[in-house]
Design a protein around this motif. Sequence first.
Motif, mmCIF file in Angstrom:
data_model
loop_
_atom_site.group_PDB
_atom_site.id
_atom_site.type_symbol
_atom_site.label_atom_id
_atom_site.label_comp_id
_atom_site.label_asym_id
_atom_site.label_seq_id
_atom_site.Cartn_x
_atom_site.Cartn_y
_atom_site.Cartn_z
ATOM 1 N N ILE A 253 -26.091 -13.203 -8.654
ATOM 2 C CA ILE A 253 -25.447 -13.172 -7.335
ATOM 3 C C ILE A 253 -24.088 -13.860 -7.398
ATOM 4 O O ILE A 253 -23.088 -13.335 -6.909
ATOM 5 N N GLU A 254 -24.041 -15.019 -8.035
ATOM 6 C CA GLU A 254 -22.778 -15.745 -8.147
ATOM 7 C C GLU A 254 -21.734 -14.920 -8.895
ATOM 8 O O GLU A 254 -20.574 -14.848 -8.493
ATOM 9 N N LYS B 166 -20.560 -11.822 -6.813
ATOM 10 C CA LYS B 166 -19.662 -12.243 -5.733
ATOM 11 C C LYS B 166 -18.256 -12.497 -6.286
ATOM 12 O O LYS B 166 -17.271 -12.086 -5.688
ATOM 13 N N LYS B 167 -18.180 -13.163 -7.451
ATOM 14 C CA LYS B 167 -16.881 -13.437 -8.074
ATOM 15 C C LYS B 167 -16.179 -12.140 -8.457
ATOM 16 O O LYS B 167 -14.954 -12.069 -8.446
ATOM 17 N N TYR C 194 -18.063 -7.882 -5.488
ATOM 18 C CA TYR C 194 -19.101 -7.014 -4.911
ATOM 19 C C TYR C 194 -19.377 -7.422 -3.476
ATOM 20 O O TYR C 194 -19.294 -8.598 -3.133
ATOM 21 N N THR C 195 -19.711 -6.456 -2.654
ATOM 22 C CA THR C 195 -20.211 -6.735 -1.311
ATOM 23 C C THR C 195 -21.734 -6.825 -1.393
ATOM 24 O O THR C 195 -22.346 -6.389 -2.379
ATOM 25 N N TRP C 196 -22.335 -7.367 -0.342
ATOM 26 C CA TRP C 196 -23.799 -7.419 -0.294
ATOM 27 C C TRP C 196 -24.371 -6.007 -0.393
ATOM 28 O O TRP C 196 -25.336 -5.764 -1.096
ATOM 29 N N PHE D 55 -24.272 -4.721 -3.968
ATOM 30 C CA PHE D 55 -25.257 -5.437 -4.779
ATOM 31 C C PHE D 55 -26.673 -4.964 -4.431
ATOM 32 O O PHE D 55 -27.491 -4.727 -5.315
ATOM 33 N N ASP E 102 -30.972 -11.361 0.043
ATOM 34 C CA ASP E 102 -30.032 -11.425 1.165
ATOM 35 C C ASP E 102 -29.836 -12.872 1.595
ATOM 36 O O ASP E 102 -28.714 -13.331 1.840
ATOM 37 N N TRP F 177 -27.748 -14.550 -1.012
ATOM 38 C CA TRP F 177 -26.373 -14.053 -0.967
ATOM 39 C C TRP F 177 -25.588 -14.754 0.135
ATOM 40 O O TRP F 177 -24.419 -15.088 -0.035
ATOM 41 N N ASN F 178 -26.226 -14.988 1.253
ATOM 42 C CA ASN F 178 -25.547 -15.550 2.414
ATOM 43 C C ASN F 178 -25.592 -17.062 2.503
ATOM 44 O O ASN F 178 -25.130 -17.634 3.484
#
Length: 83
Positions: free
Chosen positions: A33-34, A37-38, A41-43, A46, A78, A81-82
């Motif tokens: 996830i990390e 995000k770097k 990618y959007t949620w 992913f 999710d 991610w948030n």
Amino acid sequence: MNKKEKALADELLNMVNGGALRPDIAEHHKGAIECFKKWGYTWERFKEMVTRCYRGDPYTYSTTGSEEDLQELLSQLDEMWNN
């Protein structure tokens, strides 16, 4: 428990009780996830990737490969991610 009652180990019970996500499967995705995000990618992107991976080999993630387990995995991811 009386002598007529039988007990199953939790792992076996999960297999006959509609399945379950493999232990800590969502935690294994924390590093991914990390990285994603770097990489920008959007949620949603992913989530689509995880869904394709799950459907391609569901038993890597779940004891039964059920749609419910996929939804539970996505829910856990999710939240990660948030946060």
